[in-house]
Motif scaffolding. Structure first.
Motif, PDB file in Angstrom:
ATOM      1  N   ARG A 340       1.475  22.764 -18.235  1.00  0.00           N
ATOM      2  CA  ARG A 340       0.225  22.275 -17.008  1.00  0.00           C
ATOM      3  C   ARG A 340      -0.604  21.771 -18.277  1.00  0.00           C
ATOM      4  NH1 ARG A 340      -1.843  27.053 -15.715  1.00  0.00           N
ATOM      5  NH2 ARG A 340      -3.879  27.425 -16.938  1.00  0.00           N
ATOM      6  N   GLU A 341      -0.869  20.645 -19.193  1.00  0.00           N
ATOM      7  CA  GLU A 341      -1.535  19.583 -20.329  1.00  0.00           C
ATOM      8  C   GLU A 341      -0.966  19.206 -19.583  1.00  0.00           C
ATOM      9  OE1 GLU A 341      -0.735  20.412 -23.898  1.00  0.00           O
ATOM     10  OE2 GLU A 341       1.536  18.918 -24.343  1.00  0.00           O
ATOM     11  N   ASP A 364     -15.703  24.829 -27.414  1.00  0.00           N
ATOM     12  CA  ASP A 364     -14.606  24.677 -27.937  1.00  0.00           C
ATOM     13  C   ASP A 364     -13.033  25.990 -27.203  1.00  0.00           C
ATOM     14  OD1 ASP A 364     -12.219  25.207 -29.431  1.00  0.00           O
ATOM     15  OD2 ASP A 364     -13.466  25.122 -31.364  1.00  0.00           O
ATOM     16  N   LEU A 365     -12.486  25.527 -26.634  1.00  0.00           N
ATOM     17  CA  LEU A 365     -11.069  26.162 -25.924  1.00  0.00           C
ATOM     18  C   LEU A 365     -10.847  27.272 -26.995  1.00  0.00           C
ATOM     19  CD1 LEU A 365      -8.608  23.907 -24.155  1.00  0.00           C
ATOM     20  CD2 LEU A 365     -10.886  25.140 -23.125  1.00  0.00           C
ATOM     21  N   GLN A 374      -1.677  25.364 -29.280  1.00  0.00           N
ATOM     22  CA  GLN A 374       0.084  24.697 -29.489  1.00  0.00           C
ATOM     23  C   GLN A 374      -0.676  23.411 -27.895  1.00  0.00           C
ATOM     24  OE1 GLN A 374       1.814  28.432 -27.032  1.00  0.00           O
ATOM     25  NE2 GLN A 374       0.989  29.398 -28.722  1.00  0.00           N
ATOM     26  N   ILE A 375      -2.332  23.614 -27.692  1.00  0.00           N
ATOM     27  CA  ILE A 375      -2.116  22.067 -26.674  1.00  0.00           C
ATOM     28  C   ILE A 375      -1.706  21.040 -27.419  1.00  0.00           C
ATOM     29  CG2 ILE A 375      -3.896  20.032 -25.916  1.00  0.00           C
ATOM     30  CD1 ILE A 375      -5.524  23.395 -25.414  1.00  0.00           C
ATOM     31  N   LEU A 400      -3.728  29.935 -22.283  1.00  0.00           N
ATOM     32  CA  LEU A 400      -3.989  28.927 -21.508  1.00  0.00           C
ATOM     33  C   LEU A 400      -2.470  28.266 -21.158  1.00  0.00           C
ATOM     34  CD1 LEU A 400      -6.752  25.981 -22.196  1.00  0.00           C
ATOM     35  CD2 LEU A 400      -5.857  27.217 -20.245  1.00  0.00           C
ATOM     36  N   ALA A 401      -1.031  28.901 -21.594  1.00  0.00           N
ATOM     37  CA  ALA A 401       0.206  28.150 -21.676  1.00  0.00           C
ATOM     38  C   ALA A 401      -0.173  26.634 -21.367  1.00  0.00           C
ATOM     39  CB  ALA A 401       0.373  28.836 -20.450  1.00  0.00           C
ATOM     40  N   PRO A 402      -0.594  25.798 -22.681  1.00  0.00           N
ATOM     41  CA  PRO A 402      -0.443  24.457 -22.296  1.00  0.00           C
ATOM     42  C   PRO A 402       0.979  24.006 -22.060  1.00  0.00           C
ATOM     43  CG  PRO A 402      -1.019  25.349 -24.557  1.00  0.00           C
ATOM     44  CD  PRO A 402      -0.881  26.154 -23.423  1.00  0.00           C
ATOM     45  N   GLN A 403       2.142  24.883 -22.100  1.00  0.00           N
ATOM     46  CA  GLN A 403       3.643  24.126 -22.531  1.00  0.00           C
ATOM     47  C   GLN A 403       4.262  24.390 -21.427  1.00  0.00           C
ATOM     48  OE1 GLN A 403       4.150  21.834 -24.677  1.00  0.00           O
ATOM     49  NE2 GLN A 403       2.428  21.421 -25.514  1.00  0.00           N
ATOM     50  N   GLY A 404       3.653  25.676 -20.527  1.00  0.00           N
ATOM     51  CA  GLY A 404       4.103  26.415 -19.199  1.00  0.00           C
ATOM     52  C   GLY A 404       4.214  25.179 -18.093  1.00  0.00           C
TER      53      GLY A 404
END
Length: 423
Positions: A340-341, A364-365, A374-375, A400-404
Motif C-alpha cells: 500500500r505504501e 499528521d497521519l 510503520q510507514i 493504514l496497513a502501509p506494509q500490506g
C-alpha cells in the motif's frame, strides 16, 4: 494546488475524505452554482446592464454574464468588447466573486454557439487568474462547461470558443489559441446511463474510449479533458465479470473496466482478491495516460524479459518519468506484490511530479491511524498526501496497513478516486 483552474464557461443548449484538488472533487460545485443562477426566477435576481448587449447577475459569489449574439456563418456568436470585459472584471473585483461565467443569450435554442474575446482581454483574464484566483467559466448547450487549466495564449485578434451539435455528434471548437489545456463538464450525463460505466468517446479518427472520463454523482456531471477541437459521444461501456456482483467494490471495478484501465484476469473473471503486482500498477497508470510513446532507448532493468510484452513499455515509461523506481538500480521485480505504501508513492509521484499538482499536506497521519509509524521513510509524504486528498483510506480499526498488499479490488477503488480527482 500548483495547477490553477480557470473556468471559461459558454452556455448553449466523490466527496473526498480530507481535501480536493480537481474538477470533480472541487469545481463541479461551481458549475452547479452557475446553473442555479441561470435557472433562478428572474424576479429574484437583479440584472445589471453593462451595455445594450451585455448584462450580469451576481448570486452567492457567482457572476453570470450574458451577451447578445449574432449569426456568424451559422454559429450564434457573442463577441465581448474590451470595454465590456473591463467592466465585467471591475464588477467581479468589487463584489468579491469567485466564479465568473460567460454565456450567450441563446438559452440553448441554437445548434451552435460561440463566445469571442479579444487578445487584450484574454491577457487580462490570465493576469486575473494569477493575481486573484477568480475562476472564469463558460457554459454552452444547456449545461456543458469548459474549464481551462490556464488561459490559452491568444495567437490572433480574438480567441473563440464554440460548442455545437453536428449531424451526428456534439463538438467543441477553438480558434485563435496557441494551446488549449482544458476539460469539459457535461451536466445530466448519467441520466440515461449507468453512472459507473458512462464514458466519453472521442470520435475523431479512431474513436477511442477516453480513460479520463470522470463522473460526479452529487451533481450528475461528467468531466473529461480537452486539448483541441474534438467531436465526441457519451456512451455506456459495460464490461461484465462473474465474480463482482453485489460486492462493495462492484461500482469501482465497473468504473475502471469501462475506461479500459483494468481488464479481467480471464474473459469472465476480474479476480478481485488477487494481489496487485508492481507491473500491474504501472500498467494501469500507463493506460490512464493513453499509453504514451516511450522515448528511452535503453532498458534499465535486467529482470524484465523481452517476453514481458504486456508491461514492458509501461515499466519503461514509469521509470523514464520518475513515477516508479526499481527495487535496485537494475531490478524492477515486476511480479512482486505491491504494498500500500508503494502504491501511494507511485500515485503521489504521478499526481505531483508528472501532472503538476501541489505536494503540500497539512495533516499528521498519527492523529488518525495507530500504525502510522510503520510507514517507510520514503513513503511518508506520499501516504500523507494520498490520505489528505481522499485517494487512500484506512482498512478499519484506525489502521493504514502501509506494509500490506493491495488487491485488485482495492486498486480499482483507488484509481476511481484518482481519475475523479485529477481531471
Amino acid at each position: 494546488m500548483k495547477k490553477k483552474l480557470l473556468i471559461l464557461c459558454l452556455v448553449v443548449a466523490t466527496v473526498l475524505a480530507f481535501g480536493s484538488m480537481g474538477a470533480l472533487a472541487a469545481d463541479l460545485s461551481d458549475a452547479a452554482k452557475v446553473d442555479t443562477v441561470i435557472q433562478a426566477d428572474p424576479s429574484n435576481i437583479t440584472e445589471i446592464e453593462i451595455s445594450a448587449d451585455c448584462k450580469y447577475a451576481i448570486e452567492n459569489g457567482t457572476m453570470v454574464v450574458t451577451h447578445n449574439g449574432v449569426d456568424v456563418q451559422g454559429v450564434f456568436t457573442a463577441t465581448f468588447t474590451d470595454d465590456e470585459m473591463n467592466k465585467v472584471l471591475e464588477a467581479a473585483a468589487a463584489n468579491d466573486v469567485d466564479v465568473v461565467a460567460f454565456m450567450t443569450n441563446a438559452y440553448s435554442q441554437q445548434p451552435a454557439e460561440a463566445i469571442s474575446i479579444s487578445k487584450a482581454s484574454m491577457e487580462k483574464l490570465a493576469a486575473l487568474e494569477e493575481s486573484d484566483g477568480v475562476m472564469v467559466c463558460s457554459a454552452m448547450m444547456g449545461g456543458t462547461y469548459l474549464y481551462f487549466h490556464e488561459v490559452p495564449v491568444c495567437t490572433g485578434d480574438n480567441f473563440v470558443m464554440g460548442i455545437g451539435l453536428g449531424e451526428e455528434t456534439p463538438y467543441i471548437n477553438f480558434d485563435g489559441a496557441e494551446t488549449v489545456n482544458a476539460y469539459a463538464v457535461l451536466a445530466g450525463g448519467g441520466e440515461d446511463f449507468n453512472e459507473t460505466t458512462v464514458i466519453v468517446e472521442y470520435v475523431d479518427g479512431v474513436g477511442s474510449v477516453l480513460t479520463k472520463t470522470g463522473y460526479d454523482s452529487e451533481y450528475d456531471m461528467i468531466a473529461f479533458p480537452v486539448t483541441g477541437d474534438i467531436s465526441f459521444l457519451v456512451d455506456d461501456n459495460i464490461v461484465t465479470f462473474n465474480d463482482i456482483s453485489g460486492k462493495w467494490f462492484e461500482p469501482y471495478v465497473n468504473f475502471v473496466a469501462a475506461r479500459g484501465i483494468m481488464n479481467g484476469m480471464d474473459q469472465d473473471s476480474f479476480s478481485p482478491d488477487t494481489n496487485l503486482t508492481r507491473a500491474m500498477m504501472v500498467t494501469m497508470l500507463y493506460r490512464l495516460e493513453g499509453e504514451p510513446t516511450v522515448s528511452a532507448t535503453e532498458y534499465p532493468f535486467t529482470d524484465v524479459p523481452e517476453a514481458y510484452n504486456w508491461a514492458k513499455d509501461a515499466i519503461l515509461w514509469a521509470a523514464q518519468e520518475g513515477i516508479a523506481r526499481g527495487m535496485t538500480d537494475t531490478t524492477f521485480e515486476p511480479e512482486r506484490n505491491l504494498t500500500r505504501e508503494q502504491a501511494a508513492t507511485f500515485i503521489y509521484r504521478y499526481c505531483t511530479d508528472y501532472l503538476g499538482y501541489d505536494e503540500t499536506t497539512t495533516i499528521d497521519l498519527a492523529d488518525y491511524f495507530k500504525d502510522a509509524a510503520q510507514i517507510g521513510t520514503y513513503a511518508q509524504a506520499a501516504m500523507t498526501w494520498c490520505v489528505e486528498y481522499g485517494i487512500m483510506e484506512g482498512i478499519g480499526d484506525n489502521q493504514l496497513a502501509p506494509q500490506g498488499t493491495c488487491t485488485r479490488a482495492q486498486m480499482a477503488t483507488i484509481f476511481s478516486r484518482v481519475i475523479n480527482a485529477t481531471i
